[in-house]
Design an enzyme around this catalytic site. Structure first.
Site, PDB file in Angstrom:
ATOM      1  N   CYS A 192       0.807  -1.214   0.000  1.00  0.00           N
ATOM      2  CA  CYS A 192       0.000   0.000   0.000  1.00  0.00           C
ATOM      3  C   CYS A 192       0.837   1.259   0.000  1.00  0.00           C
ATOM      4  O   CYS A 192       1.041   1.903   1.028  1.00  0.00           O
ATOM      5  CB  CYS A 192      -0.973   0.061   1.156  1.00  0.00           C
ATOM      6  N   CYS A 370      -5.752   2.047  -4.776  1.00  0.00           N
ATOM      7  CA  CYS A 370      -5.352   2.684  -3.535  1.00  0.00           C
ATOM      8  C   CYS A 370      -6.343   3.803  -3.220  1.00  0.00           C
ATOM      9  O   CYS A 370      -6.338   4.834  -3.889  1.00  0.00           O
ATOM     10  CB  CYS A 370      -3.944   3.252  -3.692  1.00  0.00           C
TER      11      CYS A 370
END
Length: 441
Positions: A192, A370
């Site tokens: 991430c 994301c």
């Protein structure tokens, strides 16, 4: 409107052996399986659920040592005080597909030449097909001077990347009075890649809300040469950074922490050896990350230690009965749980074809996502492919901050994770994207 965003793969899980699946910490009567899954994180659990449906629970085993399984994407909001840590975890026992054998141990050695895996409790398990879903390793120890985790609150340090440290981010934020709030991004692959800056935007929002923003300098020091890897979203983020008076320094890598002086030392990656010291009142550390040792030390690894798979099919490049999913692989896309969702449907199809001696006919396009949290009620939903080109689900401009996308991140996606992805029922938003865009990509 389903779809992905889960931003990570990882694991953790379980008490006793409730739920019909069998648990084994020691050698069991059966140590050969048609499908052996290594790792009980998002990739491992979704693939074990899919393999159970394909081959029957008794033919599938999962190796995973952790008692708890965590939905890590929500840790961004835990670190900002908006969600509880308890809400992010469930016993591994509750997510393991019923009937599948759970080997509650750690993978010690993978021996693909003999189709065998050794666990740290001495078990040897053989397999016909192997799915590697071991996630990645956090390396806090590589930052010189970083104190023991139990002392982080005292030294005003936090990190949203581990279960032991995420609540310490909230403590540092809550206790902030005045000075520098410093955020780092390491010089390694990470899972991430948006998370290190999400907590920065939330810190800005929290300090404004509590009347402390005028006494704070917010500093984002990233090893990257860009704010975000996809230009469309990076342009939007630069606007936010300017409007909120946040200082961004590119190509700066955290190499040392001096907790007694509350100082963080960063190296200029364009001028190796040149360092700059930042005083801090709050420090958010994104640790260096790397491949897990069981993969790195096996013949399955590429030169950098990651699982060496075909980027289209997720089949191993040298061992045709080995497959990979998620953070442990060398797939050239961002490591997120959204990527795991999209990969899972492709891998499911690949394995079906390989078992019939047919050629895999579907390709993974690198889809990842994301949700860039930019405040306590807004998100920019970044979705893109291998080429860094936007691959958006909705027929709107997703580079704009939106409340609806925050709701998806905070409320819809966790539900989809626990009840869709982990049950092997959610393979990413591809089909919905086609509908939303009237059949176009």
């Amino acid at each position: 409107f389903l779809f992905q965003h889960f931003e990570t793969s990882y694991r953790t899980a379980r008490l006793g052996s409730c739920h019909l699946h069998t648990t084994s910490s020691h050698a069991s009567s059966k140590d050969h399986y048609k499908v052996l899954v290594l790792g009980g994180g998002s990739g491992g659990i979704t693939m074990s659920a899919r393999m159970k449906r394909k081959f029957g629970a008794e033919n599938v085993a999962v190796v995973e040592p952790s008692e708890m399984h965590y939905y890590q994407p929500i840790w961004t909001l835990v670190g900002a005080g908006a969600k509880s840590l308890a809400s992010s975890g469930r016993p591994t026992a509750s997510v393991m597909p019923p009937g599948v054998r759970w080997v509650k141990s750690k993978v010690q050695e993978i021996m693909p030449d003999t189709n065998t895996v050794k666990t740290d409790n001495g078990m040897k398990i053989s397999y016909e097909y192997l799915i590697v879903a071991l996630g990645l390793q956090l390396h806090y120890e590589k930052i010189k001077g970083l104190p023991d985790i139990e002392d982080w609150v005292k030294f005003k340090i936090g990190s949203n990347y581990s279960v032991q440290t995420v609540e310490k981010t909230w403590k540092a934020l809550e206790n902030f009075k005045e000075g520098n709030a410093v955020f780092s991004f390491p010089n390694t692959p990470v899972k991430c890649a948006g998370a290190p800056q999400k907590i920065m935007y939330l810190t800005d929002a929290y300090l404004r809300k509590t009347g402390k923003r005028s006494k704070a300098n917010i500093v984002y020091n990233t090893s990257l040469p860009v704010l975000f890897g996809v230009k469309k979203y990076a342009d939007a983020l630069w606007e936010i950074v300017k409007n909120r008076n946040i200082q961004v320094n590119l190509r700066q890598n955290l190499i040392e922490v001096r907790p007694d002086k509350q100082q963080a030392v960063f190296e200029n990656l364009d001028k190796p050896g040149e360092t700059k010291v930042f005083e801090y009142e709050m420090l958010h550390v994104t640790p260096p990350m790397g491949p897990v040792s069981a993969v790195k030390e096996s013949s399955l690894a590429d030169g950098a230690g990651w699982l060496d798979v075909n980027k289209d099919t997720l089949q191993h490049k040298r061992y045709p009965n080995v497959f990979g999913i998620g953070d442990c692989t060398n797939l050239p896309t961002s490591k997120t749980a959204a990527a795991v969702a999209a990969q899972s449907s492709i891998l499911d199809r690949t394995i079906s074809k390989i078992m019939k001696n047919e050629k895999p006919d579907r390709k993974y396009d690198g889809y990842t996502s994301c949700p860039l949290v930019t405040s306590y009620n807004t998100v920019i939903l970044a979705e893109f492919d291998y080429d860094g080109q936007p691959l958006e689900t909705f027929p709107i401009d997703q580079s704009k901050e939106r409340r609806t996308m925050f709701h998806m991140k905070a409320d819809v996606m966790p539900h989809l994770y626990w009840h869709g992805l982990l049950k092997g029922l959610w393979g990413g938003p591809g089909p919905y994207r086609k509908i939303m865009h009237l059949g176009m990509k």
